[in-house]
Design a protein around this motif. Sequence first.
Motif, short mmCIF file in Angstrom:
data_model
loop_
_atom_site.label_atom_id
_atom_site.label_comp_id
_atom_site.label_asym_id
_atom_site.label_seq_id
_atom_site.Cartn_x
_atom_site.Cartn_y
_atom_site.Cartn_z
N LYS A 116 -72.91 53.31 -37.27
CA LYS A 116 -74.13 53.73 -36.59
C LYS A 116 -74.11 55.24 -36.40
O LYS A 116 -73.60 55.76 -35.43
CB LYS A 116 -74.25 53.01 -35.24
CG LYS A 116 -74.48 51.53 -35.38
CD LYS A 116 -75.77 51.31 -36.12
CE LYS A 116 -76.23 49.89 -36.07
NZ LYS A 116 -77.41 49.68 -36.84
N TYR A 117 -74.67 55.94 -37.37
CA TYR A 117 -74.68 57.41 -37.34
C TYR A 117 -75.88 57.98 -36.59
O TYR A 117 -75.99 59.19 -36.45
CB TYR A 117 -74.68 57.96 -38.77
CG TYR A 117 -73.40 57.71 -39.49
CD1 TYR A 117 -72.26 58.43 -39.20
CD2 TYR A 117 -73.32 56.72 -40.47
CE1 TYR A 117 -71.07 58.20 -39.86
CE2 TYR A 117 -72.13 56.49 -41.14
CZ TYR A 117 -71.02 57.23 -40.84
OH TYR A 117 -69.85 57.00 -41.50
N GLU A 118 -76.78 57.13 -36.11
CA GLU A 118 -77.97 57.63 -35.44
C GLU A 118 -77.61 58.44 -34.20
O GLU A 118 -78.23 59.47 -33.91
CB GLU A 118 -78.91 56.50 -35.03
CG GLU A 118 -79.54 55.75 -36.18
CD GLU A 118 -78.75 54.50 -36.55
OE1 GLU A 118 -77.58 54.37 -36.14
OE2 GLU A 118 -79.31 53.66 -37.27
N ALA A 119 -76.60 58.00 -33.46
CA ALA A 119 -76.19 58.73 -32.25
C ALA A 119 -75.62 60.10 -32.59
O ALA A 119 -75.90 61.08 -31.90
CB ALA A 119 -75.17 57.91 -31.46
N VAL A 120 -74.85 60.18 -33.67
CA VAL A 120 -74.31 61.47 -34.09
C VAL A 120 -75.45 62.39 -34.54
O VAL A 120 -75.47 63.58 -34.22
CB VAL A 120 -73.27 61.28 -35.22
CG1 VAL A 120 -72.78 62.62 -35.75
CG2 VAL A 120 -72.11 60.43 -34.73
N LEU B 122 -77.41 56.46 -43.82
CA LEU B 122 -75.96 56.23 -43.80
C LEU B 122 -75.56 55.01 -43.00
O LEU B 122 -74.47 54.49 -43.17
CB LEU B 122 -75.25 57.46 -43.23
CG LEU B 122 -75.26 58.72 -44.07
CD1 LEU B 122 -74.63 59.88 -43.29
CD2 LEU B 122 -74.54 58.52 -45.38
N SER B 123 -76.43 54.58 -42.13
CA SER B 123 -76.10 53.45 -41.26
C SER B 123 -76.12 52.14 -42.03
O SER B 123 -76.90 51.96 -42.96
CB SER B 123 -77.10 53.36 -40.11
OG SER B 123 -77.02 54.50 -39.31
N ASP B 124 -75.26 51.24 -41.63
CA ASP B 124 -75.19 49.92 -42.23
C ASP B 124 -75.70 48.90 -41.21
O ASP B 124 -75.02 48.61 -40.23
CB ASP B 124 -73.74 49.60 -42.62
CG ASP B 124 -73.62 48.28 -43.34
OD1 ASP B 124 -74.65 47.69 -43.71
OD2 ASP B 124 -72.47 47.83 -43.53
N PRO B 125 -76.89 48.36 -41.42
CA PRO B 125 -77.47 47.48 -40.40
C PRO B 125 -76.94 46.05 -40.42
O PRO B 125 -77.30 45.25 -39.56
CB PRO B 125 -78.95 47.49 -40.75
CG PRO B 125 -78.98 47.68 -42.23
CD PRO B 125 -77.80 48.59 -42.52
N GLU B 126 -76.10 45.71 -41.37
CA GLU B 126 -75.63 44.33 -41.49
C GLU B 126 -74.61 44.00 -40.40
O GLU B 126 -73.50 44.53 -40.41
CB GLU B 126 -75.02 44.09 -42.87
CG GLU B 126 -76.01 44.23 -44.00
CD GLU B 126 -77.16 43.25 -43.91
OE1 GLU B 126 -76.93 42.08 -43.54
OE2 GLU B 126 -78.29 43.65 -44.20
N PRO B 127 -74.95 43.13 -39.48
CA PRO B 127 -73.99 42.77 -38.44
C PRO B 127 -72.98 41.71 -38.93
O PRO B 127 -73.21 41.03 -39.92
CB PRO B 127 -74.87 42.18 -37.34
CG PRO B 127 -76.06 41.65 -38.07
CD PRO B 127 -76.25 42.54 -39.28
N ASP B 128 -71.88 41.65 -38.23
CA ASP B 128 -70.93 40.56 -38.43
C ASP B 128 -70.44 40.11 -37.04
O ASP B 128 -70.98 40.54 -36.03
CB ASP B 128 -69.78 40.96 -39.35
CG ASP B 128 -68.95 42.11 -38.82
OD1 ASP B 128 -68.97 42.37 -37.60
OD2 ASP B 128 -68.26 42.75 -39.62
N GLY C 5 -82.67 62.81 -39.26
CA GLY C 5 -82.94 61.42 -38.91
C GLY C 5 -82.96 60.52 -40.13
O GLY C 5 -82.42 59.41 -40.12
N LEU C 6 -83.57 60.99 -41.21
CA LEU C 6 -83.60 60.21 -42.45
C LEU C 6 -82.20 60.03 -43.03
O LEU C 6 -81.84 58.94 -43.49
CB LEU C 6 -84.51 60.88 -43.47
CG LEU C 6 -86.00 60.79 -43.21
CD1 LEU C 6 -86.77 61.68 -44.19
CD2 LEU C 6 -86.48 59.37 -43.31
N VAL C 7 -81.41 61.08 -43.01
CA VAL C 7 -80.06 61.01 -43.57
C VAL C 7 -79.19 60.06 -42.75
O VAL C 7 -78.50 59.20 -43.31
CB VAL C 7 -79.43 62.42 -43.64
CG1 VAL C 7 -77.94 62.34 -43.94
CG2 VAL C 7 -80.14 63.26 -44.68
N THR C 8 -79.21 60.20 -41.41
CA THR C 8 -78.36 59.34 -40.59
C THR C 8 -78.79 57.89 -40.64
O THR C 8 -77.95 56.99 -40.61
CB THR C 8 -78.31 59.83 -39.13
OG1 THR C 8 -79.64 59.89 -38.61
CG2 THR C 8 -77.64 61.18 -39.03
N ASN C 9 -80.08 57.63 -40.73
CA ASN C 9 -80.53 56.24 -40.87
C ASN C 9 -80.12 55.67 -42.21
O ASN C 9 -79.82 54.48 -42.33
CB ASN C 9 -82.04 56.13 -40.69
CG ASN C 9 -82.45 56.19 -39.24
OD1 ASN C 9 -81.68 55.85 -38.36
ND2 ASN C 9 -83.66 56.64 -38.99
#
Length: 101
Positions: free
Chosen positions: A55-59, A40-46, A34-38
Motif C-alpha cells: 500500500k504505497y498510497e500513504a507514502v 504500485l499498490s497491489d489490491p489483492e487481499p489474502d 497519486g497515479l504512480v503510487t496507486n
Amino acid sequence: MTLLKLLLGLLSGSLAVLADAMHSATDGFSSLLGLVTNGLSDPEPDRDHPYGHHKYEAVGALAIAAFILFTAFEILQAAIGRLSTGLQPLRMDSRELLILL
C-alpha cells in the motif's frame, strides 16, 4: 502552464504569479504521484493482509504533503523577505497581462 507562469512571474517580479506557478506544479506533481503510487499498490487481499499488499498510497500522500509544505514555506519566506526589504514595483506590461489571461 506551470512553466509559462514561472517565466512570467520571474520576468515581472510578481510573487503572486510565482506562487500560482508553484501551485500549478504542486497540483501536477500530486496527480502524477497519486497515479504512480496507486499503480504500485497491489489490491489483492489474502488471509494475512485483508487490505492487500504494498500500500504505497500513504507514502505518496506523505510525499505530496511534504511538497506542499515546502512550497508554502518558500512562498512565506519570499513574502516576508520582500516585506522586510521593501516592495519593488512590478514590471508588467500589457503583453504579459495578455499572456496571463
